[in-house]
Design a protein around this motif. Structure first.
Motif, PDB file in Angstrom:
ATOM      1  N   GLN A  76      21.350  44.401  42.168  1.00 23.76           N
ATOM      2  CA  GLN A  76      22.720  44.884  42.077  1.00 23.76           C
ATOM      3  C   GLN A  76      23.165  45.132  40.638  1.00 23.76           C
ATOM      4  O   GLN A  76      23.877  46.102  40.360  1.00 23.76           O
ATOM      5  N   LYS A  77      22.772  44.255  39.722  1.00 26.96           N
ATOM      6  CA  LYS A  77      23.288  44.320  38.357  1.00 26.96           C
ATOM      7  C   LYS A  77      22.422  45.153  37.403  1.00 26.96           C
ATOM      8  O   LYS A  77      22.938  45.714  36.428  1.00 26.96           O
ATOM      9  N   TYR A  79      18.933  46.969  38.530  1.00 22.11           N
ATOM     10  CA  TYR A  79      18.179  48.063  39.147  1.00 22.11           C
ATOM     11  C   TYR A  79      19.081  49.219  39.595  1.00 22.11           C
ATOM     12  O   TYR A  79      18.762  50.387  39.363  1.00 22.11           O
ATOM     13  N   LYS A  80      20.197  48.897  40.234  1.00 22.83           N
ATOM     14  CA  LYS A  80      21.074  49.970  40.720  1.00 22.83           C
ATOM     15  C   LYS A  80      21.659  50.779  39.571  1.00 22.83           C
ATOM     16  O   LYS A  80      22.001  51.950  39.748  1.00 22.83           O
ATOM     17  N   ARG A  81      21.747  50.181  38.396  1.00 22.96           N
ATOM     18  CA  ARG A  81      22.296  50.887  37.236  1.00 22.96           C
ATOM     19  C   ARG A  81      21.247  51.753  36.550  1.00 22.96           C
ATOM     20  O   ARG A  81      21.551  52.838  36.051  1.00 22.96           O
ATOM     21  N   PHE A  82      20.007  51.275  36.503  1.00 27.82           N
ATOM     22  CA  PHE A  82      18.981  51.968  35.707  1.00 27.82           C
ATOM     23  C   PHE A  82      17.815  52.509  36.534  1.00 27.82           C
ATOM     24  O   PHE A  82      16.921  53.158  35.986  1.00 27.82           O
ATOM     25  N   GLY A  83      17.809  52.269  37.823  1.00 23.12           N
ATOM     26  CA  GLY A  83      16.671  52.640  38.654  1.00 23.12           C
ATOM     27  C   GLY A  83      16.408  54.126  38.764  1.00 23.12           C
ATOM     28  O   GLY A  83      15.323  54.529  39.179  1.00 23.12           O
ATOM     29  N   ASP A  84      17.380  54.956  38.394  1.00 22.48           N
ATOM     30  CA  ASP A  84      17.176  56.407  38.473  1.00 22.48           C
ATOM     31  C   ASP A  84      16.397  56.969  37.287  1.00 22.48           C
ATOM     32  O   ASP A  84      15.993  58.136  37.310  1.00 22.48           O
ATOM     33  N   PHE A  85      16.200  56.159  36.248  1.00 18.82           N
ATOM     34  CA  PHE A  85      15.414  56.630  35.104  1.00 18.82           C
ATOM     35  C   PHE A  85      13.942  56.694  35.504  1.00 18.82           C
ATOM     36  O   PHE A  85      13.387  55.719  36.025  1.00 18.82           O
ATOM     37  N   ASN A  86      13.299  57.826  35.226  1.00 20.07           N
ATOM     38  CA  ASN A  86      11.927  58.038  35.671  1.00 20.07           C
ATOM     39  C   ASN A  86      10.939  57.021  35.100  1.00 20.07           C
ATOM     40  O   ASN A  86       9.939  56.695  35.746  1.00 20.07           O
ATOM     41  N   ASP A  87      11.216  56.544  33.893  1.00 25.67           N
ATOM     42  CA  ASP A  87      10.276  55.637  33.232  1.00 25.67           C
ATOM     43  C   ASP A  87      10.601  54.162  33.462  1.00 25.67           C
ATOM     44  O   ASP A  87      10.052  53.296  32.795  1.00 25.67           O
ATOM     45  N   PHE A  88      11.463  53.875  34.419  1.00 32.78           N
ATOM     46  CA  PHE A  88      11.920  52.504  34.665  1.00 32.78           C
ATOM     47  C   PHE A  88      11.330  51.981  35.970  1.00 32.78           C
ATOM     48  O   PHE A  88      11.251  52.706  36.959  1.00 32.78           O
ATOM     49  N   GLN A  89      10.909  50.707  35.968  1.00 34.17           N
ATOM     50  CA  GLN A  89      10.370  50.118  37.190  1.00 34.17           C
ATOM     51  C   GLN A  89      10.562  48.598  37.190  1.00 34.17           C
ATOM     52  O   GLN A  89      10.768  47.983  36.141  1.00 34.17           O
ATOM     53  N   MET A  90      10.489  48.023  38.384  1.00 27.15           N
ATOM     54  CA  MET A  90      10.514  46.580  38.569  1.00 27.15           C
ATOM     55  C   MET A  90       9.159  46.160  39.115  1.00 27.15           C
ATOM     56  O   MET A  90       8.650  46.770  40.066  1.00 27.15           O
ATOM     57  N   LEU A 182      23.161  38.534  33.366  1.00 27.92           N
ATOM     58  CA  LEU A 182      22.686  39.878  33.688  1.00 27.92           C
ATOM     59  C   LEU A 182      23.693  40.924  33.226  1.00 27.92           C
ATOM     60  O   LEU A 182      23.323  41.964  32.684  1.00 27.92           O
ATOM     61  N   ASN A 183      24.971  40.638  33.442  1.00 26.10           N
ATOM     62  CA  ASN A 183      26.031  41.572  33.056  1.00 26.10           C
ATOM     63  C   ASN A 183      26.207  41.680  31.550  1.00 26.10           C
ATOM     64  O   ASN A 183      26.320  42.782  30.996  1.00 26.10           O
ATOM     65  N   ASN A 184      26.246  40.541  30.889  1.00 27.27           N
ATOM     66  CA  ASN A 184      26.652  40.496  29.481  1.00 27.27           C
ATOM     67  C   ASN A 184      25.502  40.617  28.485  1.00 27.27           C
ATOM     68  O   ASN A 184      25.723  40.976  27.330  1.00 27.27           O
ATOM     69  N   LYS A 185      24.295  40.305  28.921  1.00 28.90           N
ATOM     70  CA  LYS A 185      23.170  40.345  27.983  1.00 28.90           C
ATOM     71  C   LYS A 185      22.068  41.312  28.416  1.00 28.90           C
ATOM     72  O   LYS A 185      21.698  42.223  27.672  1.00 28.90           O
ATOM     73  N   MET A 186      21.560  41.110  29.623  1.00 28.80           N
ATOM     74  CA  MET A 186      20.420  41.927  30.030  1.00 28.80           C
ATOM     75  C   MET A 186      20.784  43.398  30.129  1.00 28.80           C
ATOM     76  O   MET A 186      20.015  44.270  29.709  1.00 28.80           O
ATOM     77  N   GLU A 187      21.939  43.694  30.696  1.00 29.55           N
ATOM     78  CA  GLU A 187      22.350  45.091  30.810  1.00 29.55           C
ATOM     79  C   GLU A 187      22.401  45.757  29.436  1.00 29.55           C
ATOM     80  O   GLU A 187      21.928  46.885  29.262  1.00 29.55           O
ATOM     81  N   ASP A 188      22.948  45.050  28.448  1.00 28.36           N
ATOM     82  CA  ASP A 188      23.020  45.602  27.093  1.00 28.36           C
ATOM     83  C   ASP A 188      21.627  45.862  26.530  1.00 28.36           C
ATOM     84  O   ASP A 188      21.379  46.889  25.893  1.00 28.36           O
ATOM     85  N   ASP A 189      20.699  44.928  26.756  1.00 32.82           N
ATOM     86  CA  ASP A 189      19.368  45.065  26.178  1.00 32.82           C
ATOM     87  C   ASP A 189      18.569  46.179  26.844  1.00 32.82           C
ATOM     88  O   ASP A 189      17.791  46.874  26.181  1.00 32.82           O
ATOM     89  N   VAL A 190      18.761  46.363  28.146  1.00 33.74           N
ATOM     90  CA  VAL A 190      18.094  47.488  28.817  1.00 33.74           C
ATOM     91  C   VAL A 190      18.658  48.805  28.297  1.00 33.74           C
ATOM     92  O   VAL A 190      17.912  49.770  28.071  1.00 33.74           O
ATOM     93  N   LYS A 191      19.964  48.847  28.080  1.00 32.36           N
ATOM     94  CA  LYS A 191      20.573  50.050  27.496  1.00 32.36           C
ATOM     95  C   LYS A 191      19.954  50.369  26.139  1.00 32.36           C
ATOM     96  O   LYS A 191      19.669  51.529  25.812  1.00 32.36           O
ATOM     97  N   ILE A 192      19.755  49.327  25.328  1.00 33.71           N
ATOM     98  CA  ILE A 192      19.208  49.521  23.980  1.00 33.71           C
ATOM     99  C   ILE A 192      17.808  50.112  24.039  1.00 33.71           C
ATOM    100  O   ILE A 192      17.498  51.075  23.324  1.00 33.71           O
ATOM    101  N   ILE A 193      16.960  49.558  24.890  1.00 34.70           N
ATOM    102  CA  ILE A 193      15.573  50.042  24.911  1.00 34.70           C
ATOM    103  C   ILE A 193      15.489  51.447  25.507  1.00 34.70           C
ATOM    104  O   ILE A 193      14.691  52.282  25.055  1.00 34.70           O
ATOM    105  N   LEU A 194      16.335  51.751  26.476  1.00 36.99           N
ATOM    106  CA  LEU A 194      16.359  53.120  27.011  1.00 36.99           C
ATOM    107  C   LEU A 194      16.851  54.105  25.955  1.00 36.99           C
ATOM    108  O   LEU A 194      16.297  55.201  25.801  1.00 36.99           O
ATOM    109  N   ALA A 195      17.884  53.701  25.202  1.00 39.56           N
ATOM    110  CA  ALA A 195      18.403  54.559  24.132  1.00 39.56           C
ATOM    111  C   ALA A 195      17.353  54.752  23.043  1.00 39.56           C
ATOM    112  O   ALA A 195      17.238  55.838  22.468  1.00 39.56           O
ATOM    113  N   GLU A 196      16.595  53.709  22.773  1.00 41.86           N
ATOM    114  CA  GLU A 196      15.535  53.797  21.757  1.00 41.86           C
ATOM    115  C   GLU A 196      14.515  54.868  22.127  1.00 41.86           C
ATOM    116  O   GLU A 196      14.123  55.689  21.288  1.00 41.86           O
TER     117      GLU A 196
END
Length: 210
Positions: A76-77, A79-90, A182-196
């Motif tokens: 929910q916190k 995968y649903k936010r970033f799962g549409d990115f082609n290079d992203f997986q769980m 997940l909301n306050n830390k992990m989401e930010d860090d996934v954003k950073i690596i995708l932006a990178e």
């Protein structure tokens, strides 16, 4: 004099603000590498690879029904936010012999979102422990070969995390029992690596066009 001061503020302040935020982008534009070249899940029983993907790697062990809450939080916190990115997986590591439990979990997750990028890797106890130990984290596997923590692995199989986390100092993984984390830390860090990676791709395309 007063007019000159006001004009100076109008011109200087935006410049200082720009430099400040530009500096922030440079400083926080990359997520630190904490462990280089972790092993690929191909060393286990898996149809997927860490190579060339931004992966959220987790360990569900052999009591998957008891870990459903963790998986649903992550779904929910993050995968649903970033799962549409082609290079992203769980990828979740599960003990051998529990494939039906893993597939059932994936089916339940699929009722909440498209679960196509949820994958599983299987191994014997000694294989899973060996694989986990090579991540070189400060986290331990529980007796059922699970941990509530998940880890961000980049396209080159480097484990990414934080070196100056305000609570833990060096932070290797993210606790899926904590929605706040997940909301306050992990989401930010996934954003950073995708932006990178987006920035790297943009720069590569710009260099090609020169």
């Amino acid at each position: 004099m007063k007019k000159t001061f006001v004009l100076a503020i109008l011109f200087v302040f935006p410049l200082v603000a720009y430099l400040f935020f530009a500096s922030g982008v440079n400083n926080f534009g990359k997520l630190p590498v904490l462990t280089e070249r972790v092993p690929d899940v191909s060393s286990l029983q898996s149809d997927v690879s860490l190579d060339g993907k931004i992966t959220i790697l987790g360990f569900l062990g052999n009591q998957i029904d008891q870990k459903k809450g963790n998986a649903f939080n992550l779904n929910q916190k993050i995968y649903k936010r970033f799962g549409d990115f082609n290079d992203f997986q769980m990828i979740m590591v599960v003990e051998e012999g529990h494939k039906e439990d893993a597939e059932r979990l994936k089916s339940e997750l699929g009722e909440l979102s498209n679960a196509d990028r949820w994958h599983f890797a299987y191994g014997k106890e000694d294989e899973i422990r060996s694989f986990f130990n090579q991540l070189k984290t400060d986290v331990s596997l529980d007796g059922d070969l699970s941990t509530p923590y998940v880890f961000i692995i980049d396209k080159d199989r480097n484990l990414r995390g934080r070196k100056d986390d305000e609570d833990e100092g060096v932070k290797y993984g993210f606790n899926t029992t904590s929605v706040a984390e997940l909301n306050n830390k992990m989401e930010d860090d996934v954003k950073i690596i995708l932006a990178e990676y987006r920035l790297a791709l943009k720069n590569k395309d710009a260099n090609r066009s020169k």
